[in-house]
Every structure is written in C-alpha cells, then in structure tokens.
Design an enzyme around this catalytic site. Structure first.
Site, short mmCIF file in Angstrom:
data_model
loop_
_atom_site.label_atom_id
_atom_site.label_comp_id
_atom_site.label_asym_id
_atom_site.label_seq_id
_atom_site.Cartn_x
_atom_site.Cartn_y
_atom_site.Cartn_z
N GLN A 117 41.39 39.36 43.12
CA GLN A 117 41.29 40.27 41.98
C GLN A 117 40.24 41.34 42.22
OE1 GLN A 117 38.45 37.73 39.02
NE2 GLN A 117 40.43 36.79 39.49
N HIS A 174 37.67 44.23 39.66
CA HIS A 174 37.24 44.66 38.33
C HIS A 174 36.96 46.16 38.33
CE1 HIS A 174 36.93 40.44 37.49
NE2 HIS A 174 35.92 40.27 38.33
N GLU A 188 29.26 42.11 39.13
CA GLU A 188 28.80 40.73 38.97
C GLU A 188 28.04 40.26 40.21
OE1 GLU A 188 32.37 38.52 38.29
OE2 GLU A 188 33.31 39.20 40.13
N HIS A 238 37.91 40.53 45.58
CA HIS A 238 37.21 39.26 45.73
C HIS A 238 38.04 38.10 45.21
CE1 HIS A 238 36.20 40.62 41.64
NE2 HIS A 238 36.18 39.32 41.33
N ARG A 252 44.60 41.41 38.77
CA ARG A 252 45.05 40.50 39.81
C ARG A 252 45.97 41.22 40.80
NH1 ARG A 252 45.48 37.25 35.19
NH2 ARG A 252 47.65 37.89 34.95
#
Length: 319
Positions: free
Chosen positions: A98, A100, A117, A175, A195
């Site tokens: 996936q 972000h 993140e 990642h 995804r």
C-alpha cells in the site's frame, strides 16, 4: 485540570492479525484476531478512552474539546484536529502492499490529513521482512502494468527485520508489513490507504485496489533512509536514550529505563508515553500510579515536570 491520562485503546480485527496483543500486552477485548490497538487516537475510526481521574470514561477527543486545544501544544497546527495516531500492530500474516497520500492530496480527495508514519520493530520472527519502497526507479507505466499483471512484488524492496529497527515511511512510499512483525507505529492522524497488491478478504474475495490514486501519489524509487535510529545516547545514569525519528510532524524517542527519569511537558507539546515492556511508576506532584507493558499515557502540554521510575522500555512521542 491537567493530569496524566491513562488511555484504553480502540481495537481492529483485520484478517492478518494475531493474538500477541491480547496474550502478551494484556489487551482486554473479545475481538479475534487483534490486529491493531490504537493507543493514542482522536480519529473517528477509533478513539482512545480515558480510564482515570475526573475524565474517566470520556474519549480523549472529548477531553480536548472540554479543556481546550492548548493541551495538545503550541506546535500543533491551528486548523487541524489532533495530529497524531499511535498504534501497536501484530502481523501474524502479511499486510497489503500500500501507499499513503501526502497532506495536499489527502485533503483534496479524502477530507483528512495525509499519512507519514514511523515503525519501531518491537519483535520479529527470524524470517520476517518488510516492503520498503522499490529496488530501483520504475516508470508510471511499469508500475501500472505490474499492478494489473500481478508482478509488483518483483520490484519491491524486501528488507529482513529485527527488534530495534526503525522505518520512516514518508507519505508516497510504497510499503507493507510482513508476517511475524510486531510493531509500534507513530503516524499522522489519518486512515487513508491505497492498496496496490492484496490477499482475499474475510468474504473470500479480493479487496478493491486503488490504482488511479496510487499512481498519483507513489514515489517510484528506492527509499533514501536506512532502517535504523537517528542516534543512540548512553550518557545518562538511569536510562539509555535512542532518538528514533525527528521531523516536522513528530519526534519519537525510545527509553530503556533502569532507575529514574525526569521529563517536562512544556507548552509546545503534549507527551505520549507508550510502555513496551516492564513496570514503571509515574509520579506528578504528590500523586503516582503504575504503568505496565502495553499501556499508554497522554501527558497534556504545560503539565510540567513528572518522574518515571522503574525498569522497562517506553516510547516518548512529542510534536
């Protein structure tokens, strides 16, 4: 009133999860599997509940609404809600591959912040790996083709992992967490995920892929950061301090405590204490309580000095 808030987590029963958060971290939930526990969250998809003091039973978001946003800290963006989300993740099976979006794209298309993140590997089986970017730079055309013909994994950078590894996953970085990884994740408060490669869902069907959005946001290149801490400091008598991540969104440190540690929550930022192991007494003023493995505490900005005493590991997150 400013006092340390013990938090109860929100839980997620994603198909790939295991039982370690319940068995080893004493998470009280009937869901099965226990894939994630959202330890510090004001996100509408899962909110932390305060378990002590006058705000016991209220959500962290309700506390902030009642006492004011100054408890987040002056570093917090003025035009946004609570900026951070912290999780434990138990991956018994591999997650989807996936990506972000960043703030600009996410605000336009999802109505929320983007998602950068950081992962701290708390434990990993000997064969555990992560996907972290690409092995080499590829074109948008190749990326789209490999998603559609199911050959994407051939160009993914798969990295063996061990306890103590640190991965900084900037928005736009492809990642995936692999099977056997136990992770503490510090991220922007966002749940926007695109995804590009996945397994079947609970209904036995493949979940939707988000090819068009992923093509718009993915950095089609190898990662530039090594999966390691920024610095390790061993000059303190009662603890070892490791700087895990520093950026404009959050600052994260790991403490290996074997005695006393005095910290000070100033006006600029709240403190989040996430206990990874051991038993620690938290003292503020004339009051004290114990926090143990798996527990999370929110320290309001400008609460002042507090002391941690005991033997254990914890992660400190600030803005």
């Amino acid at each position: 009133m400013l006092y340390p808030l013990k938090l109860n987590a929100a839980f997620k029963d994603y198909l790939w999860g295991g039982t370690r958060l319940r068995d080893e971290f004493n998470k009280q939930t009937d869901i099965d599997p226990v894939a994630e526990s959202w330890e510090l969250s004001c996100h509408h998809d899962g909110q932390s509940i305060i378990s002590n003091g006058e705000f016991s039973g209220k959500t962290l978001a309700q506390y902030i609404e009642t006492v004011g946003k100054q408890v987040i800290g002056t570093k917090a963006p003025k035009d946004k809600d609570f900026p951070i989300l912290i999780k434990f993740i138990d991956a018994k099976q591999s997650l989807s591959v996936q990506v972000h979006p960043d703030d600009k794209y996410a605000l336009l298309h999802e109505g929320e912040s983007g998602k950068t993140e950081m992962w701290y590997v708390m434990d990993a089986t000997p064969d555990a790996t992560l996907i972290y970017g690409f092995t080499h730079e590829i074109s948008h055309q190749e990326f789209e083709r490999r998603i559609k013909d199911n050959t994407l994994l051939e160009v993914c950078n798969q990295v063996p992992i061990k306890k103590g590894d640190v991965f900084f996953i900037e928005a736009g970085t492809l990642h995936a967490i692999g099977a056997g990884a136990l992770i503490a994740e510090i991220q922007q408060s966002s749940n926007s995920t695109y995804r590009v490669y996945d397994r079947v869902g609970k209904d036995g069907k493949l979940r939707e892929l988000h090819i068009e959005k992923a093509l718009a946001v993915t950095k089609l290149e190898p990662p530039t950061r090594k999966p390691e801490p920024i610095a390790k400091l061993t000059a303190f008598a009662d603890y070892d301090l490791t700087i895990l991540a520093q950026c404009e969104l959050f600052n994260v440190s790991h403490f290996d405590l074997h005695g006393n540690c005095s910290l000070n929550a100033k006006k600029d930022s709240f403190h989040s204490i996430l206990v990874l192991d051991g038993q620690i007494a938290l003292t503020y003023g004339s009051d004290s309580f114990t926090i143990t493995k798996g527990e999370s505490v929110f320290i309001p900005a400008d609460m002042g000095e507090y002391i941690l005493n005991g033997t254990g590991e914890f992660i400190l997150t600030t803005l």
